[in-house]
Design a protein around this motif. Structure first.
Motif, mmCIF file in Angstrom:
data_model
loop_
_atom_site.group_PDB
_atom_site.id
_atom_site.type_symbol
_atom_site.label_atom_id
_atom_site.label_comp_id
_atom_site.label_asym_id
_atom_site.label_seq_id
_atom_site.Cartn_x
_atom_site.Cartn_y
_atom_site.Cartn_z
ATOM 1 N N ALA A 30 6.238 17.873 1.213
ATOM 2 C CA ALA A 30 5.292 17.745 2.326
ATOM 3 C C ALA A 30 4.866 16.290 2.443
ATOM 4 C CB ALA A 30 4.070 18.634 2.096
ATOM 5 N N VAL A 31 4.751 15.801 3.671
ATOM 6 C CA VAL A 31 4.308 14.432 3.921
ATOM 7 C C VAL A 31 3.004 14.524 4.704
ATOM 8 C CG1 VAL A 31 4.936 12.155 4.804
ATOM 9 C CG2 VAL A 31 6.730 13.737 4.038
ATOM 10 N N GLU A 32 1.922 14.017 4.119
ATOM 11 C CA GLU A 32 0.574 14.233 4.653
ATOM 12 C C GLU A 32 -0.287 12.988 4.556
ATOM 13 O OE1 GLU A 32 -1.604 15.974 6.083
ATOM 14 O OE2 GLU A 32 -0.740 17.964 6.361
ATOM 15 N N GLY A 91 1.707 11.539 -0.111
ATOM 16 C CA GLY A 91 0.546 11.180 0.682
ATOM 17 C C GLY A 91 0.709 9.781 1.257
ATOM 18 N N VAL A 92 0.162 9.577 2.457
ATOM 19 C CA VAL A 92 0.302 8.278 3.101
ATOM 20 C C VAL A 92 -1.012 7.893 3.772
ATOM 21 C CG1 VAL A 92 1.214 9.363 5.203
ATOM 22 C CG2 VAL A 92 1.635 6.935 4.789
ATOM 23 N N GLY A 93 -1.348 6.612 3.676
ATOM 24 C CA GLY A 93 -2.554 6.125 4.324
ATOM 25 C C GLY A 93 -3.372 5.263 3.400
ATOM 26 N N ALA A 94 -4.633 5.081 3.769
ATOM 27 C CA ALA A 94 -5.524 4.253 2.978
ATOM 28 C C ALA A 94 -5.656 4.809 1.564
ATOM 29 C CB ALA A 94 -6.894 4.189 3.648
ATOM 30 N N GLN A 95 -6.085 3.959 0.647
ATOM 31 C CA GLN A 95 -6.231 4.355 -0.753
ATOM 32 C C GLN A 95 -6.943 5.698 -0.856
ATOM 33 O OE1 GLN A 95 -4.866 2.752 -3.247
ATOM 34 N NE2 GLN A 95 -5.592 4.206 -4.769
ATOM 35 N N PRO A 96 -6.316 6.676 -1.489
ATOM 36 C CA PRO A 96 -6.891 8.020 -1.504
ATOM 37 C C PRO A 96 -8.088 8.141 -2.433
ATOM 38 C CG PRO A 96 -4.962 7.949 -2.912
ATOM 39 C CD PRO A 96 -5.042 6.608 -2.224
ATOM 40 N N GLY A 97 -8.890 9.157 -2.161
ATOM 41 C CA GLY A 97 -9.985 9.465 -3.064
ATOM 42 C C GLY A 97 -9.468 10.216 -4.276
ATOM 43 N N GLU A 98 -10.370 10.526 -5.164
ATOM 44 C CA GLU A 98 -9.990 11.184 -6.413
ATOM 45 C C GLU A 98 -9.330 12.536 -6.172
ATOM 46 O OE1 GLU A 98 -12.165 12.784 -10.499
ATOM 47 O OE2 GLU A 98 -13.134 11.258 -9.268
ATOM 48 N N TRP A 158 2.720 11.457 -5.053
ATOM 49 C CA TRP A 158 2.989 10.045 -4.794
ATOM 50 C C TRP A 158 2.169 9.652 -3.581
ATOM 51 C CZ3 TRP A 158 8.471 8.109 -2.905
ATOM 52 C CH2 TRP A 158 8.524 6.708 -2.960
ATOM 53 N N TRP A 159 1.512 8.511 -3.633
ATOM 54 C CA TRP A 159 0.703 8.057 -2.496
ATOM 55 C C TRP A 159 1.084 6.632 -2.140
ATOM 56 C CZ3 TRP A 159 -2.967 11.384 -0.272
ATOM 57 C CH2 TRP A 159 -3.592 10.856 0.863
ATOM 58 N N VAL A 160 1.343 6.393 -0.857
ATOM 59 C CA VAL A 160 1.725 5.067 -0.379
ATOM 60 C C VAL A 160 0.832 4.665 0.782
ATOM 61 C CG1 VAL A 160 4.123 5.249 -1.130
ATOM 62 C CG2 VAL A 160 3.482 6.058 1.153
ATOM 63 N N ASP A 161 0.698 3.376 0.983
ATOM 64 C CA ASP A 161 -0.114 2.879 2.092
ATOM 65 C C ASP A 161 0.543 3.157 3.435
ATOM 66 O OD1 ASP A 161 -2.052 1.894 0.373
ATOM 67 O OD2 ASP A 161 -1.136 -0.093 0.258
ATOM 68 N N GLU A 188 6.927 1.437 3.614
ATOM 69 C CA GLU A 188 7.118 0.768 2.329
ATOM 70 C C GLU A 188 8.565 0.905 1.857
ATOM 71 O OE1 GLU A 188 4.440 1.654 -0.799
ATOM 72 O OE2 GLU A 188 2.640 1.200 0.377
ATOM 73 N N PRO A 189 9.143 -0.174 1.319
ATOM 74 C CA PRO A 189 10.537 -0.146 0.859
ATOM 75 C C PRO A 189 10.823 0.959 -0.155
ATOM 76 C CG PRO A 189 9.757 -2.404 0.971
ATOM 77 C CD PRO A 189 8.553 -1.535 1.209
ATOM 78 N N THR A 190 9.838 1.293 -0.999
ATOM 79 C CA THR A 190 10.071 2.351 -1.984
ATOM 80 C C THR A 190 10.333 3.691 -1.305
ATOM 81 O OG1 THR A 190 7.660 2.579 -2.155
ATOM 82 C CG2 THR A 190 8.778 1.319 -3.885
ATOM 83 N N VAL A 191 9.626 3.967 -0.223
ATOM 84 C CA VAL A 191 9.808 5.222 0.500
ATOM 85 C C VAL A 191 11.141 5.229 1.231
ATOM 86 C CG1 VAL A 191 8.892 6.732 2.298
ATOM 87 C CG2 VAL A 191 7.331 5.491 0.798
ATOM 88 N N GLN A 192 11.390 4.166 1.991
ATOM 89 C CA GLN A 192 12.641 4.094 2.751
ATOM 90 C C GLN A 192 13.855 4.065 1.828
ATOM 91 O OE1 GLN A 192 12.719 4.346 6.076
ATOM 92 N NE2 GLN A 192 10.483 4.419 6.231
#
Length: 239
Positions: free
Chosen positions: A171-173, A191-198, A206-209, A213-217
């Motif tokens: 899932a991509v959320e 997860g994608v977006g601003a720095q996530p909460g706890e 996995w959470w990315v900004d 991002e090259p790691t995702v692609q």
């Protein structure tokens, strides 16, 4: 978060959220909420904005009516919210950075679906305008039998329609509401977006900004099966 659970894994299906994940429409929901609330002389608070993010639009309408101290106008404010949102999206349909590229890579190795809290016609319209609709086999939205996020129903249904187990699905959320739904369905979550909460950190693998991002692609690119087209090759995928 346990990103290593994704780096060497190829999901059997990928299910994307729409608002804020595929399409840059979360800002349109914010603007639409602000417009409607101000029509009733109400300025949205930071607490309201956080409560309303990612929820089903009917729940958002209820929250708006409550914030305006006009519970009797819940349906009217909900309908107006949807109208304002559609107007804003039509005026400026924009994809999130990296989303089209990830979709076009992912569709080469897995069936794709969308699981959204938005009305079906809104999701289809957004994807059509972005040129992405044909990439998705299924679009799942809440109805009489499918509860909205944060319930897991839209994700469970999307996996079933794709013919795979939720545990084999990515899932991509972008929202806590959505991450909660996907995790409850038993999926691995990007997860994608601003720095996530706890809470988001605990639920996402996995959470990315940004999906750009090259790691995702790079991860998505390495999932695409190679094709043997050389002498004697039969075009079969090579794992």
């Amino acid at each position: 978060m346990t990103a290593h659970r994704l780096f060497s894994w190829t999901p059997a299906a990928v299910v994307f959220d729409c608002d804020g994940t595929l399409m840059d429409t979360e800002r349109h929901w914010v603007d639409a909420r602000d417009l409607v609330l101000r029509e009733y002389g109400c300025t949205p608070s930071a607490e309201f904005s956080e409560q309303a993010r990612g929820v089903h639009y009917t729940e958002c309408g209820r929250l708006m009516a409550e914030a305006a101290d006009r519970p009797d106008l819940t349906k009217t404010m909900t309908d107006t919210l949807l109208d304002r949102f559609r107007e804003l999206v039509a005026a400026n349909p924009t994809t999130m950075p990296g989303a089209p590229e990830l979709v076009h890579s992912a569709v080469q190795f897995a069936p794709l679906a969308v699981a959204s809290n938005c009305p079906l016609e809104v999701v289809e319209s957004c994807l059509d305008m972005a040129g992405l609709r044909e990439c998705f086999r299924h679009i799942v939205v809440p109805d009489a039998a499918i509860r909205p996020k944060p319930h897991p129903d839209v994700y469970v249904t999307a996996a079933r329609l794709c013919g795979v187990d939720p545990g084999d699905t990515l899932a991509v959320e972008d929202s806590h509401c959505g991450v909660q739904a996907a995790a409850a369905a038993g999926m691995r979550v990007l997860g994608v977006g601003a720095q996530p909460g706890e809470k988001e950190q605990e639920l996402a693998d996995w959470w990315v900004d940004s999906l750009a991002e090259p790691t995702v692609q790079g991860w998505a690119g390495t999932r695409i099966p190679a094709q043997d087209t050389g002498p004697g090759g039969n075009g079969a995928a090579v794992s």
